[in-house]
Design a protein around this motif. Structure first.
Motif, PDB file in Angstrom:
ATOM      1  N   ILE A  14       0.835  -1.207   0.000  1.00  0.00           N
ATOM      2  CA  ILE A  14       0.000   0.000   0.000  1.00  0.00           C
ATOM      3  C   ILE A  14       0.869   1.256   0.000  1.00  0.00           C
ATOM      4  CG2 ILE A  14      -1.734   1.311   1.302  1.00  0.00           C
ATOM      5  CD1 ILE A  14      -2.856  -1.351   2.270  1.00  0.00           C
ATOM      6  N   ILE A  15       1.986   1.179   0.743  1.00  0.00           N
ATOM      7  CA  ILE A  15       2.927   2.305   0.754  1.00  0.00           C
ATOM      8  C   ILE A  15       3.496   2.530  -0.650  1.00  0.00           C
ATOM      9  CG2 ILE A  15       5.126   3.145   1.664  1.00  0.00           C
ATOM     10  CD1 ILE A  15       4.527   1.653   4.242  1.00  0.00           C
ATOM     11  N   PHE A  16       3.843   1.420  -1.328  1.00  0.00           N
ATOM     12  CA  PHE A  16       4.373   1.534  -2.684  1.00  0.00           C
ATOM     13  C   PHE A  16       3.352   2.195  -3.616  1.00  0.00           C
ATOM     14  CE2 PHE A  16       6.855  -2.605  -1.718  1.00  0.00           C
ATOM     15  CZ  PHE A  16       7.742  -1.884  -0.934  1.00  0.00           C
ATOM     16  N   ILE A  17       2.087   1.869  -3.419  1.00  0.00           N
ATOM     17  CA  ILE A  17       1.034   2.466  -4.250  1.00  0.00           C
ATOM     18  C   ILE A  17       0.948   3.974  -3.995  1.00  0.00           C
ATOM     19  CG2 ILE A  17      -1.458   2.564  -4.654  1.00  0.00           C
ATOM     20  CD1 ILE A  17      -1.521  -0.459  -4.109  1.00  0.00           C
ATOM     21  N   PHE A  18       0.999   4.367  -2.714  1.00  0.00           N
ATOM     22  CA  PHE A  18       0.968   5.790  -2.371  1.00  0.00           C
ATOM     23  C   PHE A  18       2.144   6.527  -3.024  1.00  0.00           C
ATOM     24  CE2 PHE A  18      -1.958   4.831   1.202  1.00  0.00           C
ATOM     25  CZ  PHE A  18      -2.854   5.872   1.014  1.00  0.00           C
ATOM     26  N   VAL A  19       3.338   5.930  -2.938  1.00  0.00           N
ATOM     27  CA  VAL A  19       4.527   6.565  -3.514  1.00  0.00           C
ATOM     28  C   VAL A  19       4.386   6.674  -5.031  1.00  0.00           C
ATOM     29  CG1 VAL A  19       7.004   6.304  -3.913  1.00  0.00           C
ATOM     30  CG2 VAL A  19       6.052   5.869  -1.638  1.00  0.00           C
ATOM     31  N   ALA A  20       3.870   5.623  -5.664  1.00  0.00           N
ATOM     32  CA  ALA A  20       3.679   5.651  -7.117  1.00  0.00           C
ATOM     33  C   ALA A  20       2.701   6.753  -7.515  1.00  0.00           C
ATOM     34  CB  ALA A  20       3.173   4.297  -7.605  1.00  0.00           C
ATOM     35  N   LEU A  21       1.594   6.852  -6.776  1.00  0.00           N
ATOM     36  CA  LEU A  21       0.610   7.895  -7.069  1.00  0.00           C
ATOM     37  C   LEU A  21       1.191   9.285  -6.807  1.00  0.00           C
ATOM     38  CD1 LEU A  21      -2.637   6.296  -5.582  1.00  0.00           C
ATOM     39  CD2 LEU A  21      -2.057   6.575  -8.002  1.00  0.00           C
TER      40      LEU A  21
END
Length: 280
Positions: A14-21
């Motif tokens: 989920i953290i990776f998704i936030f960073v990607a966004l």
């Protein structure tokens, strides 16, 4: 399961998704955060801005695609500034064969966008190996060092180059370097021939050039993506560097938030263990 226990098992994806966004959204839809302009970048801008219409700026593309995210926006910003002032641009590259192609790609793109005429408003001389020897020879015989441009055209057939034969015909130099070429330009072209110049370089290389800036050998300095974004702000044209800085700010803020959350969870867990609320 308590809230602390749930947070302990937080899915890191989920953290990776936030960073990607946080990276993609500002690049697609810029936030337009304000950027403070430092004196070294402002000095580059002011030196170019005081050039008279028809004067010549030499823009050296001494970087390859690996450094393009930081240095290509600088090249584009300087070219836009020159086009607005009707300043002629001569591009070239030493040591790096990829530099000449970076110059061709960037100059052709901006040439089409800004309706510049090749051979009249700008020229790409191409690549020349063996630096610093060509830098020295350029002081007396530019046409001897570069008889043909990057497209194979004789310089005598290009109106802009008919009046440019040495450093004496060039008003200012902006060197964009990801290699030791920046040092060569300073130690040879500035120190030996007294040519005024500024440097744009990657963020990791920028600190060493402040000594040359303090000594007066450099008019100004653009360091990394931040330096490119500052120049974009000065010409009032936010480009890829400004978008990149927006993304950096968002991601850095996310990292700070996640670090704070991690520490809060750690201390809450430690306190609960001490009170016997959680298994040690």
């Amino acid at each position: 399961m308590t809230l602390v226990q749930r947070l302990q098992h937080f899915d890191r994806r989920i953290i990776f998704i936030f960073v990607a966004l946080g990276t993609m959204i500002p690049i697609i839809w810029p936030f337009g955060f304000s950027i403070s302009v430092t004196d070294p970048v402002r000095q580059v801008f002011q030196r170019v801005d005081k050039m008279t219409p028809g004067s010549v700026l030499l823009l050296s593309f001494d970087f390859d695609p690996a450094a393009a995210p930081e240095l290509a926006p600088m090249a584009k910003a300087v070219m836009r500034h020159c086009a607005a002032k009707d300043i002629k641009i001569v591009g070239l590259s030493y040591l790096l064969t990829g530099g000449a192609e970076m110059a061709e790609s960037i100059m052709s793109e901006l040439g089409r966008e800004l309706n510049l005429v090749y051979g009249v408003d700008y020229v790409n001389l191409g690549f020349k190996s063996g630096a610093p020897a060509p830098m020295i020879l350029l002081a007396n015989d530019l046409h001897g060092v570069f008889p043909l441009d990057n497209r194979g055209t004789n310089l005598k057939d290009l109106p802009l180059m008919q009046k440019i034969h040495s450093y004496d015909d060039i008003d200012f130099i902006v060197e964009l370097a990801s290699t030791i070429l920046g040092d060569y330009w300073i130690n040879v072209v500035n120190a030996r021939f007294g040519e005024e110049m500024a440097i744009g370089t990657t963020a990791v290389s920028a600190p060493k050039y402040y000594a040359f800036l303090d000594s007066g050998q450099l008019i100004g300095l653009m360091g990394g993506l931040k330096g490119a974004a500052e120049y974009e702000q000065l010409i009032n044209y936010p480009g890829t560097a400004s978008r990149g800085m927006d993304a950096q700010r968002i991601v850095h803020l996310m990292i700070i938030v996640f670090v704070i959350m991690g520490n809060i969870i750690y201390f809450i867990e430690k306190k609960q263990k001490r009170m016997g609320l959680l298994d040690a």
